[in-house]
Design an enzyme around this catalytic site. Structure first.
Site, mmCIF file in Angstrom:
data_model
loop_
_atom_site.group_PDB
_atom_site.id
_atom_site.type_symbol
_atom_site.label_atom_id
_atom_site.label_comp_id
_atom_site.label_asym_id
_atom_site.label_seq_id
_atom_site.Cartn_x
_atom_site.Cartn_y
_atom_site.Cartn_z
ATOM 1 N N ILE A 123 21.094 36.220 44.170
ATOM 2 C CA ILE A 123 20.829 34.786 44.244
ATOM 3 C C ILE A 123 21.686 34.213 45.361
ATOM 4 O O ILE A 123 22.873 34.533 45.476
ATOM 5 C CB ILE A 123 21.080 34.072 42.905
ATOM 6 N N PRO A 128 27.928 28.945 54.633
ATOM 7 C CA PRO A 128 29.197 28.843 55.359
ATOM 8 C C PRO A 128 29.859 27.478 55.220
ATOM 9 O O PRO A 128 31.087 27.377 55.232
ATOM 10 C CB PRO A 128 28.787 29.125 56.812
ATOM 11 N N GLU A 244 26.118 32.606 33.825
ATOM 12 C CA GLU A 244 26.863 33.260 34.894
ATOM 13 C C GLU A 244 28.363 33.133 34.664
ATOM 14 O O GLU A 244 29.120 34.107 34.803
ATOM 15 C CB GLU A 244 26.487 32.653 36.254
ATOM 16 N N ARG A 270 57.220 56.292 31.429
ATOM 17 C CA ARG A 270 58.155 56.125 32.550
ATOM 18 C C ARG A 270 59.580 55.978 32.022
ATOM 19 O O ARG A 270 59.863 55.132 31.169
ATOM 20 C CB ARG A 270 57.758 54.891 33.369
ATOM 21 N N GLN A 281 64.068 45.483 25.981
ATOM 22 C CA GLN A 281 63.581 44.297 25.265
ATOM 23 C C GLN A 281 62.825 43.342 26.185
ATOM 24 O O GLN A 281 61.793 42.775 25.791
ATOM 25 C CB GLN A 281 64.748 43.563 24.601
ATOM 26 N N HIS A 340 54.735 48.376 36.506
ATOM 27 C CA HIS A 340 54.493 49.705 37.079
ATOM 28 C C HIS A 340 55.490 50.029 38.193
ATOM 29 O O HIS A 340 55.535 51.176 38.660
ATOM 30 C CB HIS A 340 53.074 49.796 37.657
#
Length: 381
Positions: A123, A128, A244, A270, A281, A340
């Site tokens: 669609i 712009p 949508e 880890r 904590q 991470h």
């Protein structure tokens, strides 16, 4: 928590879909990201298994099932990767324009092909110079005899490269007052004279999802390709944008759930200073906060989906879900990447991909600022 719209047949369907994706999608997804394209062969496999457009009528190639099955498809695709969002756009955003407003001839001509994956849709609203302000689009369509002559340019079009059928928002009456009354929707097919593709856009994320510019230069479109009534295009878009935005909210929620899952697994394994970083904590509190936000988001979202399936007016709530859940997912992406450490910045870790994929969710389908403006209006402000 049991989703209020899920029954036993939905659970069986989810397990079957998960097995399909584990075989046909998951092993190849990173290669698709590198190639920056999801192959059409995957669309055909989705269609063969009935995973495209499942809620359209059996007479048009669908399964005629409730929208809960579409929710499951969108959730499981997002669990693989956000670049698969073009499939949900095809089935749950573009196809409803045809199934709701299309003529019988249009439905018979296009829907079976769409359900098979032989015809991919898009669609085209954004231009712009016109994004959120749809009433001011500049693409025009003037009627000459049996054809509309379309001129204009669209950008940021999901499925733009693959699309065989594009529903284009255009001005059929540039002098209309108010402006939105002059907007209509035309379905333009691949190969139509004057229709060409511009660049395949190079995005920060969603690498394998094809996004493109579309160009219309004296493009001759048969008047039979008008979707619904001339001048009602803006009204149609405002109605269908609710689903949508719900699709975007679903994707954001699932992405957040996946990022938390990845991060909990990582912090357990880890080690730092003699113990897992999940034992610190501070990190525990961060994870608890994220888990709580995600659980509350899921509860709100599931109830919203159930109301949508029942046909309840969800404009206010879906605007709330779209902005709140996409913001939540973006914040969680940042925190999960931080947990991470340096590995979170490495492409071989899924969290890096999730981190770059999620920000656009707060922009497309109406920016989050637009969502807040809609909510404010609904509150009478």
């Amino acid at each position: 928590m049991q989703h209020p719209y899920i029954k036993e047949e939905h659970k069986i369907f989810r397990r079957t879909l998960q097995r399909f994706l584990a075989k046909e999608c998951l092993p190849f997804y990173e290669k698709w990201e590198e190639d920056q394209m999801i192959p059409r062969s995957f669309w055909l496999k989705m269609g063969e298994q009935g995973y495209l457009c499942p809620d359209i009528d059996i007479a048009y190639g669908g399964s005629g099932v409730d929208w809960g099955f579409s929710v499951i498809i969108n959730e499981e695709l997002e669990r693989v990767g956000s670049s698969l969002i073009g499939i949900g756009l095809h089935s749950d955003i573009v196809i409803p324009y045809i199934s709701t407003y299309g003529t019988e001839e249009q439905k018979q001509r296009w829907l079976p092909l769409c359900a098979k994956g032989e015809m991919i849709t898009a669609i085209a609203m954004t231009e712009p110079g016109a994004g959120s302000d749809l009433a001011n689009i500049q693409t025009t369509a003037r009627l000459e005899g049996d054809h509309y002559i379309v001129n204009g340019q669209k950008t940021f079009i999901t499925n733009g490269i693959h699309a065989d059928l594009v529903i284009v928002a255009c001005k059929t009456n540039p002098q209309a007052v108010p402006k939105h009354k002059g907007i209509s929707l035309l379905a333009i097919e691949r190969g139509t004279s004057g229709f060409s593709r511009g660049r395949k856009l190079n995005k920060v994320g969603l690498h394998s999802q094809d996004t493109a510019e579309l160009i219309f230069e004296e493009c001759r479109v048969p008047k039979e390709n008008l979707i619904g009534i001339e001048g009602e295009g803006f009204t149609y878009m405002m109605e269908k944008l609710q689903q949508e935005r719900l699709i975007v909210a679903i994707a954001a929620q699932v992405s957040a759930e996946r990022m938390l899952e990845l991060t909990i697994d990582y912090v357990k394994s880890r080690k730092a200073f003699g113990k897992s970083i999940g034992q610190f904590q501070h990190n525990q509190f961060k994870l608890v906060e994220m888990a709580t936000d995600i659980e509350m988001g899921r509860t709100f979202l599931d109830q919203l989906i159930a109301e949508h399936i029942e046909g309840v007016d969800v404009v206010t709530k879906v605007s709330m879900a779209k902005w709140k859940l996409t913001e939540m997912a973006r914040n969680i992406a940042t925190q999960c990447m931080q947990l991470h450490g340096g590995y979170g910045y490495m492409e071989e870790y899924e969290i890096a991909r999730r981190y770059r994929d999620i920000p656009v969710a707060s922009i497309y389908a109406g920016t989050n600022e637009i969502m807040k403006a809609i909510i404010a209006k609904k509150l009478g402000l």
